[in-house]
Design a protein around this motif. Structure first.
Motif, PDB file in Angstrom:
ATOM      1  N   ALA A 186      10.424 -28.952  -4.931  1.00 38.49           N
ATOM      2  CA  ALA A 186      10.191 -28.200  -3.690  1.00 38.49           C
ATOM      3  C   ALA A 186      11.425 -28.191  -2.795  1.00 38.49           C
ATOM      4  O   ALA A 186      11.626 -27.269  -2.009  1.00 38.49           O
ATOM      5  N   SER A 187      12.264 -29.229  -2.902  1.00 41.33           N
ATOM      6  CA  SER A 187      13.440 -29.255  -2.026  1.00 41.33           C
ATOM      7  C   SER A 187      14.667 -28.629  -2.692  1.00 41.33           C
ATOM      8  O   SER A 187      15.762 -28.669  -2.132  1.00 41.33           O
ATOM      9  N   GLY A 188      14.469 -28.030  -3.889  1.00 41.01           N
ATOM     10  CA  GLY A 188      15.568 -27.260  -4.467  1.00 41.01           C
ATOM     11  C   GLY A 188      16.313 -27.900  -5.632  1.00 41.01           C
ATOM     12  O   GLY A 188      17.461 -27.555  -5.896  1.00 41.01           O
ATOM     13  N   TYR A 189      15.674 -28.845  -6.324  1.00 41.51           N
ATOM     14  CA  TYR A 189      16.261 -29.391  -7.549  1.00 41.51           C
ATOM     15  C   TYR A 189      15.408 -28.907  -8.724  1.00 41.51           C
ATOM     16  O   TYR A 189      14.231 -29.268  -8.829  1.00 41.51           O
ATOM     17  N   ASP A 190      15.997 -28.115  -9.599  1.00 40.51           N
ATOM     18  CA  ASP A 190      15.248 -27.521 -10.704  1.00 40.51           C
ATOM     19  C   ASP A 190      15.089 -28.522 -11.853  1.00 40.51           C
ATOM     20  O   ASP A 190      15.914 -28.601 -12.754  1.00 40.51           O
ATOM     21  N   GLU A 217       5.830 -23.243  -5.018  1.00 35.98           N
ATOM     22  CA  GLU A 217       7.019 -22.790  -5.725  1.00 35.98           C
ATOM     23  C   GLU A 217       8.273 -23.610  -5.436  1.00 35.98           C
ATOM     24  O   GLU A 217       8.359 -24.313  -4.437  1.00 35.98           O
ATOM     25  N   TYR A 218       9.217 -23.429  -6.355  1.00 32.75           N
ATOM     26  CA  TYR A 218      10.564 -23.988  -6.233  1.00 32.75           C
ATOM     27  C   TYR A 218      11.112 -23.680  -4.830  1.00 32.75           C
ATOM     28  O   TYR A 218      10.951 -22.560  -4.345  1.00 32.75           O
ATOM     29  N   ARG A 219      11.749 -24.644  -4.214  1.00 36.56           N
ATOM     30  CA  ARG A 219      12.371 -24.498  -2.881  1.00 36.56           C
ATOM     31  C   ARG A 219      11.389 -24.183  -1.757  1.00 36.56           C
ATOM     32  O   ARG A 219      11.781 -23.659  -0.723  1.00 36.56           O
ATOM     33  N   SER A 220      10.106 -24.473  -1.945  1.00 36.75           N
ATOM     34  CA  SER A 220       9.142 -24.145  -0.891  1.00 36.75           C
ATOM     35  C   SER A 220       9.121 -25.215   0.205  1.00 36.75           C
ATOM     36  O   SER A 220       8.492 -25.018   1.243  1.00 36.75           O
ATOM     37  N   ASN A 221       9.793 -26.358  -0.051  1.00 37.29           N
ATOM     38  CA  ASN A 221       9.859 -27.463   0.913  1.00 37.29           C
ATOM     39  C   ASN A 221       8.497 -28.019   1.324  1.00 37.29           C
ATOM     40  O   ASN A 221       8.371 -28.635   2.385  1.00 37.29           O
ATOM     41  N   ARG A 222       7.495 -27.803   0.485  1.00 33.30           N
ATOM     42  CA  ARG A 222       6.189 -28.349   0.840  1.00 33.30           C
ATOM     43  C   ARG A 222       5.745 -29.405  -0.162  1.00 33.30           C
ATOM     44  O   ARG A 222       6.028 -29.317  -1.345  1.00 33.30           O
ATOM     45  N   ASP A 223       5.034 -30.408   0.349  1.00 39.20           N
ATOM     46  CA  ASP A 223       4.586 -31.551  -0.449  1.00 39.20           C
ATOM     47  C   ASP A 223       3.149 -31.286  -0.917  1.00 39.20           C
ATOM     48  O   ASP A 223       2.202 -31.598  -0.201  1.00 39.20           O
ATOM     49  N   ARG A 224       3.004 -30.657  -2.097  1.00 40.73           N
ATOM     50  CA  ARG A 224       1.681 -30.322  -2.612  1.00 40.73           C
ATOM     51  C   ARG A 224       1.616 -30.609  -4.110  1.00 40.73           C
ATOM     52  O   ARG A 224       2.146 -29.854  -4.917  1.00 40.73           O
ATOM     53  N   HIS A 225       0.952 -31.727  -4.464  1.00 38.39           N
ATOM     54  CA  HIS A 225       0.885 -32.143  -5.871  1.00 38.39           C
ATOM     55  C   HIS A 225      -0.169 -31.354  -6.659  1.00 38.39           C
ATOM     56  O   HIS A 225      -1.194 -30.968  -6.106  1.00 38.39           O
ATOM     57  N   GLU A 226       0.094 -31.186  -7.959  1.00 40.73           N
ATOM     58  CA  GLU A 226      -0.845 -30.509  -8.841  1.00 40.73           C
ATOM     59  C   GLU A 226      -0.971 -31.314 -10.146  1.00 40.73           C
ATOM     60  O   GLU A 226      -0.101 -32.141 -10.456  1.00 40.73           O
ATOM     61  N   ASN A 227      -2.051 -31.105 -10.879  1.00 39.17           N
ATOM     62  CA  ASN A 227      -2.224 -31.782 -12.169  1.00 39.17           C
ATOM     63  C   ASN A 227      -1.132 -31.341 -13.151  1.00 39.17           C
ATOM     64  O   ASN A 227      -0.626 -30.219 -13.062  1.00 39.17           O
ATOM     65  N   ILE A 228      -0.824 -32.231 -14.093  1.00 39.69           N
ATOM     66  CA  ILE A 228       0.227 -31.947 -15.074  1.00 39.69           C
ATOM     67  C   ILE A 228      -0.118 -30.671 -15.863  1.00 39.69           C
ATOM     68  O   ILE A 228      -1.224 -30.545 -16.393  1.00 39.69           O
TER      69      ILE A 228
END
Ligand SMILES: [Zn+2]
Length: 311
Positions: A212-216, A250-261
């Motif tokens: 989320a903070s921009g590391y792919d 999404e990538y670079r969204s800067n939000r902390d939202r976890h999802e299942n693997i």
């Protein structure tokens, strides 16, 4: 193959974490030692500590971690808040040592808009102070074990088994980089580590937060670059643990939202790249996912991540 573990409950009595980890086939775990939204320093009596140590030895479930309260902020301008944060971390690190766990993972907090440079010195001084207050066995100035909060293990066994942790680590977690949150980039974390200059200060890389903070970390080439940058700024020897979470955002969204693997934007392919990367093979992966039934990390997520390991 890396160990795959999970955040589990340690409510009622700490040693129950081992049964809960076993139920979901976790190789290692992370727990809260008191309610995560409070400053409470729950006292864990000596028999509870001994029961934990016994279960840890018998189950082979290790290395294990404490997750800090969410109230901690080492970047705060409020002196009282800073003192509470430092005191709580000293309490947690002492307990990690008594429980022979690898360390305490926590979020540094937020500079609340004043910028990293403005609070950098305060963060560095605070971390240095905590590590000095809770020394590892054999470190200069370490208190004799008689003065440790709870006296438990026999020194002879410790010397025979170097894997038993008496060197509790203070582990800074990467953040999603939202508004003023510290730990959103490797350069700042690396600078903190260099300045504190203590081998027990480590990093926890959360796959969802860094994504989320921009590391792919999802693609093969992206992950290669991310690990190279980590090596350059922080040093891979300072990577203690990975929080393995897929991303609801999404990538670079800067939000902390976890999802299942496999259910999020990192996906199964991303986790396959991560768990099979040769540079990460000795790093424990700990799940903090919502769970398929919404009850937190479950057997299904653990098995899914384990199934992605190349045979
Ligand atoms: Zn995390």
């Amino acid at each position: 193959m890396p160990k795959v573990g999970a955040h589990v409950s340690a409510s009622v009595s700490l040693e129950l974490a081992f049964q809960r980890a076993k139920q979901i086939n976790a190789d290692c775990f992370q727990i809260f030692i008191s309610p995560p939204q409070q400053w409470l320093k729950t006292r864990h009596p000596e028999d509870e500590v001994s029961a934990f140590l016994k279960a840890q030895k018998e189950s082979g479930i290790s290395p294990n971690f404490i997750h800090g309260t969410y109230l901690i902020n080492l970047g705060t301008q409020n002196k009282e808040h800073l003192k509470k944060s430092i005191d709580w971390l000293i309490y947690a690190l002492n307990l990690a040592k008594d429980l022979e766990m690898q360390g305490v993972i926590f979020h540094l907090g937020s500079h609340k808009g004043v910028g990293f440079e403005a609070i950098k010195e305060q963060v560095i001084k605070s971390l240095g102070l905590i590590l000095k207050e809770v020394r590892g066995d054999g470190e200069r100035g370490a208190p004799s074990s008689a003065r440790s909060a709870v006296r438990t293990s026999d020194g002879a066994a410790d010397r025979q088994d170097p894997k038993r942790f008496k060197q509790p680590q203070l582990i800074l977690e990467t953040s999603a980089g939202a508004g003023g949150n510290l730990g959103g980039n490797f350069r700042e974390l690396g600078e903190i580590l260099k300045q504190v200059d203590n081998p027990r200060l480590k990093i926890c890389l959360d796959t969802q937060h860094v994504f989320a903070s921009g590391y792919d970390v999802k693609s093969v080439l992206g992950l290669k670059d991310v690990l190279e940058e980590f090596e350059q700024e922080i040093g891979l020897e300072n990577l203690a643990v990975i929080h393995a979470n897929d991303s609801k955002v999404e990538y670079r969204s800067n939000r902390d939202r976890h999802e299942n693997i496999g259910e999020g934007f990192i996906g199964k392919e991303g986790f396959s790249n991560l768990i099979n990367h040769p540079k990460l093979k000795d790093i424990p992966f700990i799940l903090e996912v919502p769970g398929f039934a919404g009850n937190g990390p479950d057997l299904e997520n653990v098995q899914l991540l384990k199934s992605l390991v190349d045979k």
